[in-house]
Design an enzyme around this catalytic site. Structure first.
Site, PDB file in Angstrom:
ATOM      1  N   THR A  39     136.547  15.450  15.024  1.00 24.73           N
ATOM      2  CA  THR A  39     135.637  14.456  14.253  1.00 24.73           C
ATOM      3  C   THR A  39     136.522  13.165  14.070  1.00 24.73           C
ATOM      4  O   THR A  39     137.674  13.224  14.117  1.00 24.73           O
ATOM      5  CB  THR A  39     134.884  14.711  13.036  1.00 24.73           C
ATOM      6  N   ASP A  40     135.710  11.840  13.821  1.00 21.95           N
ATOM      7  CA  ASP A  40     136.463  10.718  13.443  1.00 21.95           C
ATOM      8  C   ASP A  40     136.007  10.416  11.974  1.00 21.95           C
ATOM      9  O   ASP A  40     134.834  10.711  11.571  1.00 21.95           O
ATOM     10  CB  ASP A  40     136.623   9.692  14.539  1.00 21.95           C
ATOM     11  N   ARG A  41     136.605   9.190  11.580  1.00 23.18           N
ATOM     12  CA  ARG A  41     135.895   8.578  10.335  1.00 23.18           C
ATOM     13  C   ARG A  41     134.557   8.056  10.398  1.00 23.18           C
ATOM     14  O   ARG A  41     133.899   7.818   9.212  1.00 23.18           O
ATOM     15  CB  ARG A  41     136.902   7.631   9.799  1.00 23.18           C
ATOM     16  N   MET A  42     133.896   7.948  11.795  1.00 25.86           N
ATOM     17  CA  MET A  42     132.498   7.423  11.771  1.00 25.86           C
ATOM     18  C   MET A  42     131.889   9.060  11.383  1.00 25.86           C
ATOM     19  O   MET A  42     130.494   8.733  11.555  1.00 25.86           O
ATOM     20  CB  MET A  42     132.146   6.904  13.001  1.00 25.86           C
ATOM     21  N   ASN A  43     132.362  10.071  11.232  1.00 25.25           N
ATOM     22  CA  ASN A  43     131.790  11.547  10.900  1.00 25.25           C
ATOM     23  C   ASN A  43     131.155  11.964  11.970  1.00 25.25           C
ATOM     24  O   ASN A  43     130.020  12.736  11.913  1.00 25.25           O
ATOM     25  CB  ASN A  43     130.677  11.299   9.523  1.00 25.25           C
TER      26      ASN A  43
END
Lengths: 143, 143, 143, 143
Positions: free
Chosen positions: A16-20
């Site tokens: 995952t990344d910080r955009m969820n």
């Protein structure tokens, strides 16, 4: 009857990344997972192929992102060999949310065979057993 | 005069795979690095964009691999915004070996703007300063 | 009787590096996979934990690399919770080649609970159901 | 005077996870970046070392996470060789937020030299030029 290969697993937290959502680059890695699973189920484990001195680099890859996937979901990839001529081949991938059956992404990769010096290899003569396995598999899809 | 953005850095060891080349998935990550560098140089640091509540997911990505890159090399990416209409935009990337100037890969990504609920956002009204920066940048390319 | 959790899967091609072995950073990711699998089997799916507003950052991680692992192998991780006091907890991981049962790596991670503002959270009051599940699990190990 | 090596770069978007911080596994990769930068500045580019038939696997790695780092920040790693005996060596890393000078993480890795068959190599005889460079570097730290 189409004999499309299915590959499924849970999404990892580190994907995952910080955009969820799952970072888009991981779908390209998932295609590789599905492709290697395909090779194995078709009787050509990928590490056996490489032990024979053949490598299969990626010539091109693309992906269309339809619906963001998230941690906690299971993805399912349906993999299909869409072209094979003894020198090059192509795969198509459809990525589904395995719970909802929603199509979340789709993509393609194209490949060739190369020897250990990265020179293109024609496998019908040098690796007839791989050629047969590929050709037989591809034949099924044509029907 | 075309004002194409250049981004360069060394290839990392962990970006290689057992074929002794950069794993193909990393080019998609490099495109992101080049794109974020482009945003910053165009006066729109990406974390500022996200602080405003805007996110920029990837709608599609593709890459053609022309020549394998290896550890010890420096890559240079020339990034070009090829489309922008206030809702969607597209980038093109050319990846060079910075020492030899050989074109090693090229690709594209397409994007839209979404708000924090992942709903499409039209930025000309809600984010006129980003709209102007994008439009001005895109304008340069048309000439 | 010790109730140690087992997690296994195949090694991915993209996890290798140009030394032809699994890149060492991936073991830290494998520990996360094993930990999340542990949470799920212990009745606390990790995405449920995060839905409650709790996050579980890593405070420290270490790994000793005993024998290099390669593409084509299956790894098995035996995961063990070695400490829990309602605020912090620790895990130990042993990574085996699943075919040969050789111990290939071992490591530990330590963790705490934090709320969505990254403030330490004591779960016995605020999340008694997680506390009970952890405490019960940890209890088993003490016997 | 201590001659500690500094390495800095921006944090990438793809290095974040859904906690909105850098995924902890990436610090292990950053240590590698810092180490390879160290080798290069010490006059031993890592790809030259490998061209000589030497490889430098990681025997162990650890990291303590002190303060979460985020997208939009620049990290700086101060790298220090803390042990060298011709067969094994150790590094220490301190990761700072380059804007605030806050210490965000610290860690260590230990290594040995191996030949292309993964057998331990003693470099003082076989690679005297690397031995001298390492020994000279290590000497500086002792003073």
């Amino acid at each position: 009857m189409k004999n499309i290969n299915c590959y499924r697993r849970k999404i990892q937290y580190y994907e995952t990344d910080r955009m969820n959502v799952v970072h888009h680059s991981n779908y390209i890695r998932w295609f590789e997972e599905a492709r290697i699973d395909f090779f194995e189920k078709a009787g050509m484990p990928y590490d056996d192929i490489e032990k024979q001195g053949l490598m299969i680099p990626v010539l091109s890859a693309d992906c269309s992102y339809i619906k963001a996937m998230r941690f906690g979901q299971v993805f399912r990839i349906e993999t299909d060999m869409t072209f094979f001529n003894g020198v090059k081949f192509e795969f198509e991938y459809k990525v589904y949310n395995d719970d909802t059956d929603e199509l979340c992404a789709k993509g393609r990769t194209s490949h060739c065979f190369v020897n250990s010096e990265f020179k293109a290899a024609r496998i019908n003569h040098s690796y007839p057993e791989f050629y047969s396995a590929f050709a037989e598999y591809n034949q099924k899809f044509k029907k």
